[in-house]
Design a protein around this motif. Structure first.
Motif, PDB file in Angstrom:
ATOM      1  N   GLY A   1     -42.775  20.996  21.100  1.00 34.74           N
ATOM      2  CA  GLY A   1     -43.623  20.535  22.178  1.00 34.74           C
ATOM      3  C   GLY A   1     -43.005  19.375  22.946  1.00 34.74           C
ATOM      4  O   GLY A   1     -42.082  18.705  22.466  1.00 34.74           O
ATOM      5  N   THR A   2     -43.514  19.114  24.112  1.00 38.55           N
ATOM      6  CA  THR A   2     -43.013  18.030  24.943  1.00 38.55           C
ATOM      7  C   THR A   2     -43.131  16.687  24.220  1.00 38.55           C
ATOM      8  O   THR A   2     -44.190  16.345  23.692  1.00 38.55           O
TER       9      THR A   2
ATOM     10  N   ASN B   1     -38.403  19.481  26.522  1.00 42.72           N
ATOM     11  CA  ASN B   1     -38.680  20.710  25.755  1.00 42.72           C
ATOM     12  C   ASN B   1     -39.581  21.693  26.487  1.00 42.72           C
ATOM     13  O   ASN B   1     -40.408  22.373  25.858  1.00 42.72           O
ATOM     14  N   SER B   2     -39.422  21.819  27.782  1.00 42.46           N
ATOM     15  CA  SER B   2     -40.413  22.588  28.540  1.00 42.46           C
ATOM     16  C   SER B   2     -39.834  23.527  29.585  1.00 42.46           C
ATOM     17  O   SER B   2     -40.603  24.243  30.233  1.00 42.46           O
ATOM     18  N   THR B   3     -38.556  23.537  29.779  1.00 44.02           N
ATOM     19  CA  THR B   3     -37.966  24.269  30.896  1.00 44.02           C
ATOM     20  C   THR B   3     -36.953  25.292  30.394  1.00 44.02           C
ATOM     21  O   THR B   3     -36.605  25.317  29.215  1.00 44.02           O
TER      22      THR B   3
ATOM     23  N   SER C   1     -46.753  24.329  22.889  1.00 47.13           N
ATOM     24  CA  SER C   1     -47.148  23.447  23.986  1.00 47.13           C
ATOM     25  C   SER C   1     -46.141  23.556  25.131  1.00 47.13           C
ATOM     26  O   SER C   1     -45.967  24.641  25.686  1.00 47.13           O
ATOM     27  N   GLY C   2     -45.454  22.461  25.475  1.00 49.66           N
ATOM     28  CA  GLY C   2     -44.416  22.573  26.496  1.00 49.66           C
ATOM     29  C   GLY C   2     -43.366  23.592  26.111  1.00 49.66           C
ATOM     30  O   GLY C   2     -42.841  24.321  26.956  1.00 49.66           O
TER      31      GLY C   2
ATOM     32  N   GLY D   1     -44.471  26.946  27.099  1.00 49.85           N
ATOM     33  CA  GLY D   1     -44.152  27.246  28.491  1.00 49.85           C
ATOM     34  C   GLY D   1     -42.713  27.674  28.640  1.00 49.85           C
ATOM     35  O   GLY D   1     -42.406  28.647  29.330  1.00 49.85           O
ATOM     36  N   ALA D   2     -41.792  26.949  27.967  1.00 53.89           N
ATOM     37  CA  ALA D   2     -40.380  27.324  27.999  1.00 53.89           C
ATOM     38  C   ALA D   2     -40.178  28.720  27.429  1.00 53.89           C
ATOM     39  O   ALA D   2     -39.354  29.501  27.929  1.00 53.89           O
TER      40      ALA D   2
ATOM     41  N   SER E   1     -47.973  25.540  27.824  1.00 52.17           N
ATOM     42  CA  SER E   1     -48.208  24.801  29.061  1.00 52.17           C
ATOM     43  C   SER E   1     -48.385  25.784  30.222  1.00 52.17           C
ATOM     44  O   SER E   1     -48.079  26.966  30.101  1.00 52.17           O
TER      45      SER E   1
END
Length: 349
Positions: free
Chosen positions: A132-133, A162-164, A201-202, A205-206, A236
């Motif tokens: 997670g982010t 940690n999201s992209t 979480s983030g 999304g990734a 996310s």
């Protein structure tokens, strides 16, 4: 569409300042929460009559990892996170690494988990898991060891955000490098044709962004790469299900006050996943921090394992939870409700 419901190393001044920001964000988050081939017998996956989301037995393989973990008590930030998450309901103690923000090591990299005897085994399928982010890999240590014990290589990329999409890109590149490196214990032992993306979480999304990359694009990293599935957990919002290219299992928490299960995970992600088989399962009592608990108290980890075993190893016990008219996941008391789309309805048993 068919729906089934149940029962209801930055020691600098700037680094310390950034650490304080993340500590404050952690505390605020806590307050906000408020409340494939045939499987072999040696895989050890046999939940039997035990509800799958309560199935937390380790697999048959001892595991190794490339980043050491330790008690979070030695880190002011890690200790604050651990105590906050325990206060809000997690049952197990977090593990920390020396990776920032828990420590002073670089917040950019990839860590691996795998069976200790990997050099004697056939090439193993892969889970690329994004934290997670703002979270570091150590917080997911117990789940990573759990998954690796069933005969998987777990690659955990991290970059603090940690999201992209670079999460999956970096993870797959590191796997390819390890598979080609004679000095790595994973040399020649990574089956890049069986890669599953997952994340929290983030990182969820990734996961979706990586699962939306055109399949042929991965061949620019390694011609052997094939993505076979995804597990976004409490993801996310910046992703759309319609872009997915692989079967996807969405996992949400029915008590998640940060990523509401009935909001975008359901409407802009699961319900728009019309080009691939898709599922959504809401974990009864699951909060946004539950995926960082140990598998005995974290139903997300066993359900993720089942998806891995079904997609990567063709395990019939695991498949029974997802396919056929009598699929058993809706009857698991650990989930409050589950959904699957029309394409998933038509998957063969």
């Amino acid at each position: 569409m068919r729906t089934e419901r149940l029962g209801r190393g930055w020691p600098t001044k700037a680094g310390r300042s950034l650490g304080a920001v993340f500590l404050a964000a952690t505390i605020l988050a806590g307050l906000a929460i408020g409340a494939a081939p045939a499987a072999s017998a040696e895989d050890g996956f046999a939940p039997g009559d035990v509800p799958l989301s309560r199935y937390a037995e380790l697999g048959p393989y001892e595991t190794a990892q490339t980043t050491a973990t330790h008690s979070c008590d030695s880190s002011p930030y890690g200790s604050a996170v651990n105590n906050t998450w325990r206060f809000w309901g997690n049952q197990s103690e977090l593990q920390c690494t020396n990776i920032f923000p828990s420590g002073t090591d670089s917040p950019f990299g990839v860590t691996f988990y795998y069976p200790k005897d990997i050099t004697t085994m056939s090439p193993l399928p892969v889970l690329v898991y994004s934290p997670g982010t703002g979270q570091e890999p150590g917080y997911y240590d117990s789940s990573a060891r759990f998954w690796a014990s069933y005969g998987y290589v777990i690659a955990m990329p991290y970059d603090l955000l940690n999201s992209t999409p670079e999460m999956g890109l970096g993870g797959v590149q590191a796997l390819s490098n390890a598979n080609k490196n004679p000095e790595s214990p994973m040399f020649g032992k990574v089956d890049l044709s069986r890669v599953i993306f997952a994340g929290h979480s983030g990182g969820g999304g990734a996961t979706q962004l990586n699962a939306s990359v055109p399949p042929d694009a991965w061949h620019l990293i390694d011609p052997d790469v094939k993505i076979i599935g995804a597990v976004p957990t409490e993801p996310s919002p910046y992703a759309l299900g319609i872009l997915l290219t692989v079967p996807t299992l969405y996992l949400t928490g029915c008590n998640d006050a940060i990523v509401w299960h009935w909001y975008y995970p359901m409407w802009t992600q699961y319900h728009t996943a019309i080009t691939v088989p898709a599922y959504l399962a809401c974990i009864r009592g699951g909060t946004h921090i539950t995926p960082m608990d140990d598998p005995a108290h974290n139903p997300f980890a066993p359900l993720t394992l089942a998806w891995m075993q079904y997609l990567a190893k063709g395990d019939k016990d695991a498949a029974a939870y997802f396919v056929g008219p009598n699929w058993t996941l809706p009857g698991d008391p650990g989930v409050e409700y589950v959904m699957r789309n029309a394409l998933a309805d038509r998957l063969p048993e």
